[in-house]
Design a protein around this motif. Structure first.
Motif, PDB file in Angstrom:
ATOM      1  N   ALA A   1       4.827  -0.173  16.730  1.00 31.85           N
ATOM      2  CA  ALA A   1       4.114   0.330  15.549  1.00 31.85           C
ATOM      3  C   ALA A   1       3.151  -0.723  15.019  1.00 31.85           C
ATOM      4  O   ALA A   1       3.396  -1.931  15.120  1.00 31.85           O
ATOM      5  N   ASP A   2       2.062  -0.258  14.411  1.00 31.03           N
ATOM      6  CA  ASP A   2       1.111  -1.196  13.832  1.00 31.03           C
ATOM      7  C   ASP A   2       1.612  -1.696  12.481  1.00 31.03           C
ATOM      8  O   ASP A   2       2.615  -1.203  11.931  1.00 31.03           O
ATOM      9  N   ALA A   3       0.898  -2.671  11.937  1.00 33.38           N
ATOM     10  CA  ALA A   3       1.350  -3.324  10.710  1.00 33.38           C
ATOM     11  C   ALA A   3       1.419  -2.355   9.538  1.00 33.38           C
ATOM     12  O   ALA A   3       2.342  -2.430   8.713  1.00 33.38           O
ATOM     13  N   ASP A   4       0.463  -1.432   9.440  1.00 34.93           N
ATOM     14  CA  ASP A   4       0.473  -0.486   8.331  1.00 34.93           C
ATOM     15  C   ASP A   4       1.689   0.432   8.395  1.00 34.93           C
ATOM     16  O   ASP A   4       2.310   0.730   7.363  1.00 34.93           O
ATOM     17  N   THR A   5       2.021   0.877   9.595  1.00 38.33           N
ATOM     18  CA  THR A   5       3.189   1.756   9.753  1.00 38.33           C
ATOM     19  C   THR A   5       4.469   1.015   9.396  1.00 38.33           C
ATOM     20  O   THR A   5       5.353   1.548   8.711  1.00 38.33           O
TER      21      THR A   5
ATOM     22  N   GLU B   1       8.699   0.069   3.010  1.00 41.68           N
ATOM     23  CA  GLU B   1       8.693   0.580   1.636  1.00 41.68           C
ATOM     24  C   GLU B   1       9.700   1.717   1.487  1.00 41.68           C
ATOM     25  O   GLU B   1      10.442   1.790   0.500  1.00 41.68           O
ATOM     26  N   LEU B   2       9.762   2.605   2.478  1.00 39.43           N
ATOM     27  CA  LEU B   2      10.757   3.688   2.437  1.00 39.43           C
ATOM     28  C   LEU B   2      12.170   3.113   2.419  1.00 39.43           C
ATOM     29  O   LEU B   2      13.034   3.578   1.666  1.00 39.43           O
ATOM     30  N   ALA B   3      12.407   2.106   3.258  1.00 38.18           N
ATOM     31  CA  ALA B   3      13.736   1.491   3.305  1.00 38.18           C
ATOM     32  C   ALA B   3      14.077   0.833   1.976  1.00 38.18           C
ATOM     33  O   ALA B   3      15.210   0.946   1.480  1.00 38.18           O
ATOM     34  N   PHE B   4      13.107   0.147   1.396  1.00 41.52           N
ATOM     35  CA  PHE B   4      13.348  -0.534   0.129  1.00 41.52           C
ATOM     36  C   PHE B   4      13.775   0.460  -0.946  1.00 41.52           C
ATOM     37  O   PHE B   4      14.709   0.191  -1.714  1.00 41.52           O
ATOM     38  N   ARG B   5      13.121   1.594  -1.006  1.00 44.73           N
ATOM     39  CA  ARG B   5      13.452   2.587  -2.022  1.00 44.73           C
ATOM     40  C   ARG B   5      14.869   3.118  -1.851  1.00 44.73           C
ATOM     41  O   ARG B   5      15.474   3.601  -2.814  1.00 44.73           O
ATOM     42  N   GLN B   6      15.394   3.016  -0.638  1.00 41.55           N
ATOM     43  CA  GLN B   6      16.750   3.494  -0.391  1.00 41.55           C
ATOM     44  C   GLN B   6      17.781   2.363  -0.475  1.00 41.55           C
ATOM     45  O   GLN B   6      18.938   2.553  -0.096  1.00 41.55           O
ATOM     46  N   GLY B   7      17.349   1.204  -0.940  1.00 41.43           N
ATOM     47  CA  GLY B   7      18.282   0.095  -1.103  1.00 41.43           C
ATOM     48  C   GLY B   7      18.520  -0.715   0.145  1.00 41.43           C
ATOM     49  O   GLY B   7      19.410  -1.575   0.168  1.00 41.43           O
ATOM     50  N   TRP B   8      17.732  -0.475   1.193  1.00 45.81           N
ATOM     51  CA  TRP B   8      17.865  -1.235   2.437  1.00 45.81           C
ATOM     52  C   TRP B   8      16.860  -2.377   2.369  1.00 45.81           C
ATOM     53  O   TRP B   8      15.794  -2.345   2.958  1.00 45.81           O
TER      54      TRP B   8
ATOM     55  N   PRO C   1       0.822  -1.208   0.000  1.00 47.75           N
ATOM     56  CA  PRO C   1       0.000   0.000   0.000  1.00 47.75           C
ATOM     57  C   PRO C   1       0.859   1.262   0.000  1.00 47.75           C
ATOM     58  O   PRO C   1       2.006   1.249   0.464  1.00 47.75           O
ATOM     59  N   HIS C   2       0.297   2.336  -0.519  1.00 48.11           N
ATOM     60  CA  HIS C   2       0.980   3.629  -0.515  1.00 48.11           C
ATOM     61  C   HIS C   2       0.089   4.655   0.180  1.00 48.11           C
ATOM     62  O   HIS C   2      -1.128   4.695  -0.022  1.00 48.11           O
ATOM     63  N   ASP C   3       0.706   5.466   0.990  1.00 48.43           N
ATOM     64  CA  ASP C   3       0.017   6.547   1.689  1.00 48.43           C
ATOM     65  C   ASP C   3       1.013   7.698   1.768  1.00 48.43           C
ATOM     66  O   ASP C   3       1.769   7.806   2.730  1.00 48.43           O
ATOM     67  N   PRO C   4       1.060   8.538   0.729  1.00 46.19           N
ATOM     68  CA  PRO C   4       2.101   9.566   0.638  1.00 46.19           C
ATOM     69  C   PRO C   4       2.220  10.449   1.883  1.00 46.19           C
ATOM     70  O   PRO C   4       3.333  10.768   2.313  1.00 46.19           O
TER      71      PRO C   4
END
Length: 649
Positions: free
Chosen positions: A420-424, A430-437, A379-382
Motif C-alpha cells: 500500500a502507498d503512504a496515503d493508504t 487513522e481507522l485503527a486509532f479510532r478503534q483504540g488500536w 489527512p481525512h478522505d471519507p
C-alpha cells in the motif's frame, strides 16, 4: 432517533457476535467439535474460519490428510489455512509420511520445511544437487535441526567440499554462530579441523581461547581465531584482553588488518569502561580505523572528565554528517558555554532549540525559551476511509483486535496493506486509532509529516487507567505515559526476548514481587497482557525505582531499562557529573537512548495533558534534590522541523 436506534442495534449485534466468538475460540483451543455450539450466532462472522483451524491445529496428531485438504480447499487464501498447512506438514514430517508431505508442500514455507522436503526426496531414493537444493540454505549462518540429515546426506555424497565448508564457516563467524562453526569443523580434513574448532572456541569462550592461543601454530586461521578471541574478550573484560594481546603479539604474526581490528576493539571497550588511557587510545587510532562509534566514545570519555577542550577536539574529529547530529551540536554548545564563549553557545543553542526532541528541549532550557512543537492533523478522505473500512482483510484485522487477538490482527493488517502507498497506510492507521488500536498509528506515523501527528503518536489512552494509577503510585502521569510509550509503543501484547510483557514491559518475576509488596492481585505472567493489570503493577514498580533514586526521573528511567544495580554502579563511578552529561556517558547505547526518549516523551505527554509542559530541567535534578518551582514552557509552532529523533522502534 430512528438512525440512532439502528446503529445501537448493530453495535449490540456486533458485541454479541464478538462475545460468542471469544467463547467459541476458547473451545476451539481445546480441539474437537465443541466450538460448533456457537455456529448459529457466528453465521457470516468474518473470523469464523479461525475457529475450525484452531481446533484442527490442536488435533494434529489425530488428523488425516483429507481433513486438512478439505479445509485448505474451502479457505485457500486465509492466513489460518497457511498456518494449518505449515503445522500439518511438520506433523507429516514427524510421522515420516513423505508421500503426504510432498502432496501438501509448497516452496517458501521456511528453512525447516524446505529441509523436510529434501528429506522426503531422499527417502524416495532421490539424490541432492548442491546448486539446486542446497546453495540457498548454505548461505545461512544457522539452520534448524530439520536440516541435519540433509547436510549429512550432502556430505556423504561429497557435495560439501573443503572450499564450501570454509565459505559457510566464514558466514557463521560473521554472524557469531559458534555452534555452526563447530559442527562444520567435523567435516573438514583432519589437518584443518583444529583451526575451525579454535575459531568456534573464540566465539563461545574467548577467555579460554586467548589462553590456549599461546600453544597454537602461527598459521593464518589460527591467527584469525586468536584475533577474534581478543576482540570478543575486550567487550566484557578489556583489561584482560589488553594483557592477552601483549602476550600474543610476540609469537603470532598478525597482519595489519588483524592488528587494526584488535587495537580498535581495545580502545573502544576500554572507553566504555572509562579506562584512564581510553581517551588517548581513541585519539591515537588511525583515521582508517575510526568509526562513528569510536569517534562518539572519544567525545563521551572527554565528557566524563568534563574536559571541554577535549570534547570540542573529539567533535571536530568527526565527519560533518556526524557532527550535525543533535547530540554533538548540543555538546558543542555546552563546551562553548563552559569555556566562556557565550555568544557562540547561544547561537548553537538557538538553532537546536528550533527542533523538537530531547536535545532541542535541553537547548531551549539552556536559553530559557519555549519548545518547538508544531502539531499537524492526519489527512481525512471519507470515501477512501469507508472503502478501507470495508476491505475484508482489514475487517478481519479490526475484529481480531477487538476480540483480544492482537498478534493475529497484525498479520491480517500486514497482508491487507502489503504494497500500500503512504496515503493508504495513513488512512488505515487513522481507522485503527479510532478503534483504540494505537500502535498502528505509532508505527505508521514514524517518518515525514507523520512525526507531527502528536495526538496519534502519543495517545492518552484512558481505558488502562494510567493517570489514576500513576497518581495513586505517586508518579507523574506524563512520566508514566512516557515509559509505557517508550517500552511498547502501545502494543498491548508486546513481549521482549527477555520475557518482559505488555505495555510497560514487566518481567513476570518482577511483577509478582511488586504485586506481593503492594497487595495487588496477581494471576500469572499472561495477566500482564491486560493493560489495566500491567499499568497498575508498572506504575508501582516505577514508584519503587523513583524512591531508590531520590525521585530523579532520569535515573528512574535508566533503572527501569538497565536495572537499578547497574545504574547505582554508574552513579558510584560518575555520579558527580551534571545529569545531561551523565546520560551521555551511560555505557549502554540502548539505555542512553531510552533515557533521552523517555524524557522527551515526558515533555510531549505533559504538553498533551496540560497544554504547556514543565521544562525538561525539572526532570533533570540530582537525586534527592527537589526541582525548583518552574513555570510551564510555552509551545511554539514557528518553523519547527520534523522531529526525527522522536522516532521509536
Amino acid at each position: 432517533m430512528l438512525l440512532t436506534g439502528v446503529a445501537q442495534a448493530a453495535d449490540a449485534a456486533t458485541a454479541a457476535q464478538r462475545e460468542a466468538f471469544r467463547q467459541a475460540w476458547a473451545a476451539a483451543q481445546q480441539g474437537g467439535e465443541g466450538w460448533r455450539a456457537w455456529d448459529a450466532q457466528l453465521a457470516g462472522y468474518p473470523l469464523y474460519p479461525y475457529l475450525e483451524a484452531a481446533a484442527l491445529s490442536h488435533d494434529l496428531r489425530q488428523l488425516d490428510r483429507a481433513r486438512v485438504e478439505d479445509y485448505l480447499r474451502r479457505y485457500p487464501d486465509a492466513i489460518p489455512a497457511a498456518d494449518l498447512r505449515r503445522d500439518f506438514l511438520l506433523e507429516l514430517a514427524r510421522r515420516q509420511d513423505w508421500d503426504g508431505f510432498l502432496a501438501l508442500y509448497r516452496p517458501g514455507l521456511g528453512d525447516a520445511l524446505a529441509c523436510h522436503a529434501l528429506r522426503a526426496r531422499l527417502a524416495r531414493g532421490g539424490t541432492l544437487d548442491f546448486d539446486r537444493d542446497l546453495a540457498a540454505l548454505w548461505e545461512k549462518p544457522a539452520l534448524p535441526d530439520a536440516c541435519d540429515d540433509v547436510l549429512a546426506a550432502a556430505h556423504a555424497q561429497g557435495l560439501l567440499t573443503t572450499t564450501r565448508l570454509w565459505a559457510r564457516i566464514d558466514t557463521a563467524l560473521a554472524a557469531g554462530q559458534g555452534g555452526t562453526v563447530a559442527a562444520l569443523a567435523a567435516w573438514l580434513p583432519a589437518d584443518q579441523a583444529p583451526a575451525a574448532q579454535h575459531l568456534a572456541l573464540a566465539l563461545r569462550d574467548p577467555a579460554n581461547a586467548v589462553r590456549d592461543a599461546a600453544t597454537w601454530p602461527d598459521a593464518p586461521r589460527e591467527r584469525q581465531a586468536a584475533a577474534l578471541a581478543v576482540q570478543r574478550l575486550a567487550r566484557r573484560r578489556p583489561a584482560d584482553a589488553a594483557a592477552a594481546w601483549q602476550a600474543l603479539q610476540p609469537r603470532l604474526r598478525f597482519d595489519a588488518a588483524e592488528i587494526a581490528a584488535i587495537e580498535y576493539a581495545l580502545a573502544l571497550y576500554q572507553a566504555t569502561d572509562f579506562d584512564e588511557r581510553a581517551l588517548e587510545r581513541l585519539a591515537a587510532l588511525p583515521a582508517a580505523a575510526q568509526t562513528p562509534l569510536s569517534r562518539a566514545w572519544r567525545a563521551r570519555v572527554a565528557l566524563a572528565r568534563l574536559d571541554w577542550p577535549a570534547v570540542l577536539a573529539a567533535i571536530a574529529a568527526m565527519p560533518a554528517e556526524q557532527q550535525d547530529d543533535a547530540e554533538w551540536r548540543y555538546f558543542r554548545a555546552r563546551a562553548a558555554e563552559a569555556l566562556g564563549q557565550s555568544a557562540q553557545a547561544r547561537t548553537l543553542y538557538a538553532a537546536l532549540a528550533a527542533e523538537p526532541g530531547y536535545f532541542g528541549f535541553l537547548a531551549a532550557d539552556r536559553l530559557g525559551t519555549g519548545y518547538a512543537l508544531c502539531p499537524l492533523e492526519p489527512p481525512h478522505d471519507p470515501a477512501r476511509e469507508q472503502a478501507l473500512a470495508n476491505d475484508p482483510g482489514l475487517v478481519r484485522a479490526f475484529e481480531l483486535y477487538a476480540v483480544g487477538l492482537p498478534r493475529l490482527a497484525r498479520r491480517e493488517w500486514a497482508r491487507a496493506l502489503e504494497g500500500a502507498d503512504a496515503d493508504t497506510l495513513a488512512l488505515a492507521a487513522e481507522l485503527a486509532f479510532r478503534q483504540g488500536w494505537y500502535d498502528r498509528a505509532i508505527y505508521v506515523f514514524s517518518h515525514g509529516p507523520g512525526l507531527r501527528y502528536y495526538d496519534r503518536r502519543f495517545p492518552l489512552a484512558e481505558e488502562d487507567g494510567l493517570p489514576a494509577q500513576a497518581d495513586q503510585a505517586g508518579i507523574e502521569p506524563a512520566f508514566a505515559y512516557a515509559i509505557a510509550r517508550a517500552e511498547s509503543a502501545w502494543t498491548v501484547d508486546a513481549r521482549s526476548g527477555a520475557d518482559a510483557r505488555g505495555l510497560m514491559q514487566l518481567l513476570p518475576t518482577t511483577a509478582a514481587q511488586v504485586a506481593r509488596r503492594h497487595g495487588l492481585d496477581w494471576q500469572g505472567g499472561d495477566s500482564l497482557y491486560d493493560p489495566a493489570v500491567n499499568v497498575a503493577l508498572g506504575t508501582r514498580y516505577l514508584a519503587e525505582l523513583a524512591g531508590r533514586f531520590g525521585g530523579a526521573p532520569w535515573l528512574t528511567a535508566a533503572a527501569y531499562n538497565a536495572g537499578p544495580d547497574k545504574v547505582q554502579q554508574w552513579l558510584d563511578a560518575r555520579g558527580a557529573l551534571p545529569p545531561d552529561v551523565f546520560i551521555a556517558t551511560i555505557p549502554y547505547a540502548e539505555t542512553r537512548e531510552y533515557v533521552a526518549r523517555v524524557l522527551a516523551f515526558s515533555v510531549i505527554y505533559d504538553w498533551r495533558l496540560h497544554g504547556a509542559p514543565l521544562p525538561m530541567s525539572a526532570r533533570l535534578q540530582p537525586p534527592g534534590q527537589a526541582a525548583p518551582a518552574a513555570t510551564r514552557r510555552p509551545v511554539s509552532c514557528a518553523a519547527a522541523p520534523a522531529p526525527a529523533e522522536l522516532e521509536t522502534r
